[in-house]
Design an enzyme around this catalytic site. Structure first.
Site, PDB file in Angstrom:
ATOM      1  N   SER A  85      49.573   2.711  -4.589  1.00  0.00           N
ATOM      2  CA  SER A  85      50.755   3.398  -4.072  1.00  0.00           C
ATOM      3  C   SER A  85      51.702   2.401  -3.421  1.00  0.00           C
ATOM      4  O   SER A  85      51.272   1.375  -2.897  1.00  0.00           O
ATOM      5  CB  SER A  85      50.320   4.435  -3.037  1.00  0.00           C
ATOM      6  OG  SER A  85      51.450   4.975  -2.374  1.00  0.00           O
ATOM      7  N   GLU A 140      30.092   3.457  19.607  1.00  0.00           N
ATOM      8  CA  GLU A 140      30.485   2.761  20.824  1.00  0.00           C
ATOM      9  C   GLU A 140      30.597   3.677  22.032  1.00  0.00           C
ATOM     10  O   GLU A 140      30.348   3.244  23.146  1.00  0.00           O
ATOM     11  CB  GLU A 140      31.813   2.013  20.587  1.00  0.00           C
ATOM     12  CG  GLU A 140      31.573   0.735  19.821  1.00  0.00           C
ATOM     13  CD  GLU A 140      32.832  -0.009  19.466  1.00  0.00           C
ATOM     14  OE1 GLU A 140      33.920   0.566  19.567  1.00  0.00           O
ATOM     15  OE2 GLU A 140      32.712  -1.177  19.072  1.00  0.00           O
ATOM     16  N   HIS A 145      54.144   1.400  -0.341  1.00  0.00           N
ATOM     17  CA  HIS A 145      54.046   1.719   1.082  1.00  0.00           C
ATOM     18  C   HIS A 145      55.079   0.927   1.870  1.00  0.00           C
ATOM     19  O   HIS A 145      55.626  -0.062   1.389  1.00  0.00           O
ATOM     20  CB  HIS A 145      52.627   1.451   1.603  1.00  0.00           C
ATOM     21  CG  HIS A 145      52.223   0.010   1.502  1.00  0.00           C
ATOM     22  ND1 HIS A 145      52.389  -0.876   2.531  1.00  0.00           N
ATOM     23  CD2 HIS A 145      51.659  -0.683   0.486  1.00  0.00           C
ATOM     24  CE1 HIS A 145      51.936  -2.061   2.153  1.00  0.00           C
ATOM     25  NE2 HIS A 145      51.495  -1.975   0.926  1.00  0.00           N
ATOM     26  N   THR A 147       0.831  -1.202   0.000  1.00  0.00           N
ATOM     27  CA  THR A 147       0.000   0.000   0.000  1.00  0.00           C
ATOM     28  C   THR A 147       0.868   1.256   0.000  1.00  0.00           C
ATOM     29  O   THR A 147       0.548   2.243  -0.662  1.00  0.00           O
ATOM     30  CB  THR A 147      -0.951  -0.012   1.220  1.00  0.00           C
ATOM     31  OG1 THR A 147      -1.718  -1.213   1.172  1.00  0.00           O
ATOM     32  CG2 THR A 147      -1.887   1.174   1.204  1.00  0.00           C
ATOM     33  N   LYS A 152      56.416  -1.656   4.445  1.00  0.00           N
ATOM     34  CA  LYS A 152      55.851  -2.945   4.822  1.00  0.00           C
ATOM     35  C   LYS A 152      56.318  -3.415   6.194  1.00  0.00           C
ATOM     36  O   LYS A 152      55.993  -4.521   6.622  1.00  0.00           O
ATOM     37  CB  LYS A 152      56.153  -3.985   3.747  1.00  0.00           C
ATOM     38  CG  LYS A 152      55.449  -3.628   2.434  1.00  0.00           C
ATOM     39  CD  LYS A 152      55.621  -4.644   1.354  1.00  0.00           C
ATOM     40  CE  LYS A 152      54.865  -4.248   0.093  1.00  0.00           C
ATOM     41  NZ  LYS A 152      55.445  -3.060  -0.589  1.00  0.00           N
ATOM     42  N   GLU A 203      -9.405  -1.992  -0.292  1.00  0.00           N
ATOM     43  CA  GLU A 203      -9.227  -2.539   1.038  1.00  0.00           C
ATOM     44  C   GLU A 203      -9.431  -1.471   2.113  1.00  0.00           C
ATOM     45  O   GLU A 203     -10.414  -1.465   2.826  1.00  0.00           O
ATOM     46  CB  GLU A 203      -7.829  -3.151   1.131  1.00  0.00           C
ATOM     47  CG  GLU A 203      -7.721  -4.208   2.184  1.00  0.00           C
ATOM     48  CD  GLU A 203      -6.543  -5.133   1.917  1.00  0.00           C
ATOM     49  OE1 GLU A 203      -5.747  -4.848   1.012  1.00  0.00           O
ATOM     50  OE2 GLU A 203      -6.428  -6.138   2.635  1.00  0.00           O
ATOM     51  N   LYS A 214      42.647   2.685  17.903  1.00  0.00           N
ATOM     52  CA  LYS A 214      41.823   2.968  16.715  1.00  0.00           C
ATOM     53  C   LYS A 214      41.107   4.311  16.831  1.00  0.00           C
ATOM     54  O   LYS A 214      41.083   5.091  15.878  1.00  0.00           O
ATOM     55  CB  LYS A 214      40.780   1.849  16.523  1.00  0.00           C
ATOM     56  CG  LYS A 214      41.389   0.489  16.266  1.00  0.00           C
ATOM     57  CD  LYS A 214      40.319  -0.536  15.980  1.00  0.00           C
ATOM     58  CE  LYS A 214      39.306  -0.692  17.094  1.00  0.00           C
ATOM     59  NZ  LYS A 214      39.890  -1.190  18.364  1.00  0.00           N
ATOM     60  N   THR A 215      40.521   4.552  18.012  1.00  0.00           N
ATOM     61  CA  THR A 215      39.817   5.818  18.205  1.00  0.00           C
ATOM     62  C   THR A 215      40.800   6.985  18.132  1.00  0.00           C
ATOM     63  O   THR A 215      40.494   8.033  17.561  1.00  0.00           O
ATOM     64  CB  THR A 215      39.076   5.806  19.560  1.00  0.00           C
ATOM     65  OG1 THR A 215      38.141   4.726  19.536  1.00  0.00           O
ATOM     66  CG2 THR A 215      38.329   7.100  19.805  1.00  0.00           C
ATOM     67  N   LEU A 216      41.995   6.777  18.643  1.00  0.00           N
ATOM     68  CA  LEU A 216      43.046   7.802  18.549  1.00  0.00           C
ATOM     69  C   LEU A 216      43.353   8.091  17.083  1.00  0.00           C
ATOM     70  O   LEU A 216      43.509   9.247  16.677  1.00  0.00           O
ATOM     71  CB  LEU A 216      44.313   7.312  19.272  1.00  0.00           C
ATOM     72  CG  LEU A 216      45.591   8.102  19.018  1.00  0.00           C
ATOM     73  CD1 LEU A 216      45.435   9.556  19.417  1.00  0.00           C
ATOM     74  CD2 LEU A 216      46.759   7.467  19.769  1.00  0.00           C
TER      75      LEU A 216
END
Lengths: 100, 511
Positions: B452, B309, B454, B43, B456, B66, B285-287
Site C-alpha cells: 500500500s 511488562e 502511505h 523416553t 511518509k 531401562e 506504544k501501549t496507547l
C-alpha cells in the site's frame, strides 16, 4: 555350606526350541543332576520360550538359554549354554559340591 | 538405482509438529533410530509414539530396557497418558526387559536373545500392535557384555519387526550432541531412518531441537527444529521454517483506532497483517495497542492482549486514562488480557501457550506488549524463530497482530527486535521523541506499509485524556529518526521541496 543341606533342588531352564545351544545346556544339567547332585531330589524343568512366551514374560527372560535356580534360596540366574566345568557351575548356583 | 519416493508410505506419529517436519510421518513398516544424549527426551518420544498411536486407534508394544513399567506408567501420567488403563483395554503392552533388582546376572557360555524376540512377538500378537518402541539400547549393551552378540540379536529383532509390518522407534544414547550417531555401533543395524534429539546449552539457555538426519529413499525437512516438552501434552515440535509463509493476504482494511493513522497507512491496516510499533519507553506504544483493541471492540471484534511488562490492573488504569474501559470490554466478551512474566517459561513454551490462548478465544485482533520483553529470555536465534512461528500462526488465523517493541535509547536507535523481525512484519510504525527548542515532543511515522501507499511524513503525536492525536508534520527539523536533530530554516525547506517536486509520488495522499 552352612546349615542343613537342602534335600530338593528346583532348576528351570529356558530355551528357544531345540537348538544346539539348548541341547548342550540340557545335557550339561542332566549330567549335573545325575552325578554331582545325585544326593538330592533334582527337579529340572525345561521351558521352550517359543511355545510358552507368557512364561518367559512372567520371569522376564531376555536371553536363551537362561537357567534359574528357583529353590533353594538364594535365587540364581545364569545366561549361556553352560559350557563350563561342573565345579564352576555349582559355585555359580551356590550349591554344595560334594565331590562324592 | 532411483526409486519412486512416493512408494514409501508414512505413518503419522501424532506427535504435534513432528509429522510436519517428517513430511507426513515415519516411514511405515520400518524402524527409526532416535538418538540423543541423556535428558534429550528419548523416553518421552518413544512413549508418545505409542500414546499418540493409541489415541489414533492403534495398539502399541513398549519394550523397556531401562526404566521399569511401573516407573514409566507413573512418569507418563503427567503427560496425560494413562498407560495402565490402556493396558487393561488391550491397547498397550509392556515387554519388561529392565534390570531386575533381585537377579544377579551371570554369563556362562554362548547365548542369544530369542526369549526377548519371542516375548515381543507374543505381545504384538496379543494386542494386535502396529507400533513398537524400544527404549533404550544402551541399557541392554551395558548389561550383556558381548556387544557383538547383542548387535546381531538386535538386528534379528529389527528384521523380525519389519517382517511383521510394524513401524518401530528404537532409542539410543549418544555421548555428545554432535558426532557419532550412537554408541555401540547401533547405526550398523538401523541405518535407514535416523532422528536426533538434542538438548543444547546456548548462552546459558537450554534449547531442545529435533533433527531428521535421514529417511532413506524419501523426503523430510532438513535441519534442527526446536521442540518443547509440556505437561499434559508431551513433545511439541515447532516446525518454524517448515511453516508456509505464503498465507492468503486480503485487501480488507481495518481501523487502527485513529482516523489520522488510518489515513497515513493508506486507509487502515490490512486485516491479516502484522504491525510493529517501535519506540522508546513512554512514546505511546501501549496507547497504540489499547486504541487498536478499543477500535475492534467498537465493531464487535474480539481482541486478545498478551502483556509482558505491566499487570492487568495497571493496563486497565492506563486505558481508563485514555477513555478506554477494559473491564466493560471484558464483560462484553470483546477483550481478554493475558499477563505473563517472560522469565517464567522458555520461548518455546510461551509460543505454545500463546497459540492455545488464541485458539481458545478466537480473536480478530491480537496485541503483544511488548515483544522486546521476550528478547531477554532467549538467544537471538531462538527469539527470531519464536517471532516467525508466532507471526505465521497469527496470519494463518487471518487475524491482525500488533507487536510493540521498546528501543533501548530514548532518542533514535533501533532495538534487537526490530533488527530481527522487521522483514517479517507487514507494517512498521516508529514513535520517537523529538526535541523542539528545549521541549520534548513526540513524533510518529509510518516506515513501511506492505502492499500500500502511505504517508511518509514524520508527524507530531500527542496524548491526552481521549487518547492519541496525530498532528502536522515536523517541517523545520531533520534527523529525528537517528536522534541527531538539526533545525532547518524554512527558506531552506522551500528550496529542497522545489528541488524534488518532480519525483514526488502522485499516489501519496495529501498531507
Amino acid at each position: 555350606m552352612n546349615g542343613p543341606a537342602p534335600s530338593k533342588i528346583v532348576l528351570h531352564l529356558y530355551v528357544a526350541g531345540r537348538s544346539p545351544r539348548a541341547e548342550r545346556a540340557i545335557a550339561t544339567l542332566r549330567r549335573l543332576c545325575e552325578r554331582e547332585l545325585a544326593r538330592y531330589e533334582c527337579d529340572l524343568v525345561i521351558i521352550d520360550v517359543l511355545a510358552d512366551p507368557q512364561q518367559a514374560e512372567a520371569r522376564k527372560i531376555l536371553a536363551t538359554p537362561t537357567l534359574i535356580k528357583e529353590f533353594p534360596d538364594p535365587p540364581r540366574r545364569i545366561i549361556g549354554d553352560l559350557g563350563v566345568p561342573p565345579e564352576e557351575l555349582l559355585a555359580a548356583l551356590n550349591l554344595p559340591h560334594d565331590g562324592l | 538405482m532411483a526409486t519412486d519416493v512416493s512408494v514409501i508410505e508414512r505413518l503419522p506419529t501424532g506427535i504435534p509438529g513432528f509429522d510436519h517436519i517428517a513430511n507426513g510421518g515415519l516411514p511405515r513398516g520400518r524402524t527409526t533410530l532416535v538418538s540423543g544424549t541423556a535428558g534429550s527426551a528419548k523416553t518421552v518420544f518413544a512413549s508418545q509414539f505409542l500414546a499418540a498411536g493409541v489415541q489414533l486407534g492403534e495398539a502399541g508394544v513398549f519394550v523397556t530396557f531401562e526404566e521399569s513399567p511401573a516407573a514409566l506408567r507413573r512418569n507418563m501420567l503427567g503427560f496425560g497418558w494413562n498407560i495402565a488403563e490402556w493396558e487393561e483395554q488391550g491397547r498397550w503392552a509392556f515387554v519388561d526387559a529392565s534390570p531386575q533388582a533381585d537377579d544377579e546376572l551371570m554369563i556362562m557360555g554362548a547365548y542369544d536373545l530369542s526369549a526377548l524376540l519371542a516375548r515381543i512377538e507374543h505381545a504384538v500378537r496379543r494386542v494386535g500392535a502396529t507400533r513398537v518402541s524400544m527404549d533404550s539400547l544402551g541399557a541392554i549393551f551395558n548389561r550383556l557384555a558381548d556387544t557383538r552378540v547383542v548387535r546381531n540379536e538386535l538386528f534379528r529383532i529389527v528384521t523380525s519387526l519389519k517382517s511383521m509390518g510394524l513401524t518401530a522407534v528404537i532409542t539410543a544414547e549418544r555421548t555428545h550432541e554432535f558426532g557419532d550417531i550412537g554408541r555401540y555401533g547401533v547405526e550398523e543395524f538401523v541405518t535407514d531412518d535416523v532422528v536426533i534429539l538434542r538438548n543444547l546449552l546456548e548462552e546459558e539457555k537450554r534449547r531442545r531441537t529435533v533433527e531428521i538426519l535421514k529417511f532413506r529413499g524419501t523426503s523430510h525437512q532438513k535441519g534442527g527444529f526446536p521442540f518443547t516438552v509440556i505437561p499434559g501434552q508431551g513433545i511439541v515440535v515447532i516446525p518454524l521454517s517448515a511453516i508456509e509463509l505464503k498465507q492468503r493476504s486480503s485487501n480488507v482494511r481495518i481501523s487502527s483506532g485513529s482516523p489520522e493513522l488510518d489515513r497515513m497507512c493508506g486507509g487502515g491496516f490490512f486485516r491479516d497483517s502484522i504491525i510493529l510499533v517501535s519506540g522508546a519507553t513512554g512514546t505511546g506504544k501501549t496507547l497504540m495497542s489499547t486504541t487498536f483493541m478499543a477500535s475492534g471492540a467498537l465493531r464487535g471484534e474480539r481482541s486478545l492482549l498478551f502483556a509482558f511488562e505491566e499487570s492487568r490492573d495497571q493496563l486497565a488504569r492506563n486505558a481508563i486514562g485514555w477513555g478506554v474501559d477494559f473491564e466493560q470490554m471484558e464483560q462484553d466478551g470483546l477483550l481478554r488480557v493475558v499477563c505473563n512474566y517472560p522469565e517464567v517459561t522458555g520461548l518455546e513454551d510461551q509460543l505454545i501457550s500463546i497459540q492455545d490462548e488464541i485458539l481458545r478465544f478466537r480473536p480478530q485482533r491480537v496485541a503483544i506488549d511488548s515483544l522486546s520483553a521476550l528478547e531477554r529470555v532467549s538467544t537471538i536465534k531462538g527469539f527470531r524463530e519464536f517471532v516467525i512461528g508466532l507471526t505465521s500462526f497469527i496470519k494463518h488465523q487471518e487475524m491482525a497482530g500488533l507487536y510493540t517493541s521498546t528501543t533501548p535509547t530514548l532518542l533514535g536507535g533501533t532495538s534487537i527486535t526490530e533488527a530481527h523481525i522487521s522483514t517479517i512484519t507487514d507494517s512498521i510504525i516508529l514513535l520517537r521523541y523529538v526535541e523542539l527548542f528545549g521541549e520534548m515532543r513526540r513524533g510518529l511515522t509510518v516506515l513501511k506499509m506492505r502492499g500500500s501507499a502511505h504517508d511518509k511524513d514524520i508527524r507530531e503525536f500527542s496524548i491526552d485524556g481521549t487518547g492519541m492525536h496525530i498532528g502536522r508534520p515536523f517541517r523545520n527539523i531533520s534527523g529525528i529518526l537517528s536522534g541527531q536533530f538539526t533545525h532547518v530554516a524554512p527558506s531552506e525547506i522551500e528550496r529542497l521541496s522545489a528541488l524534488f517536486r518532480d519525483e514526488e509520488n502522485p499516489l501519496l495522499p495529501e498531507g
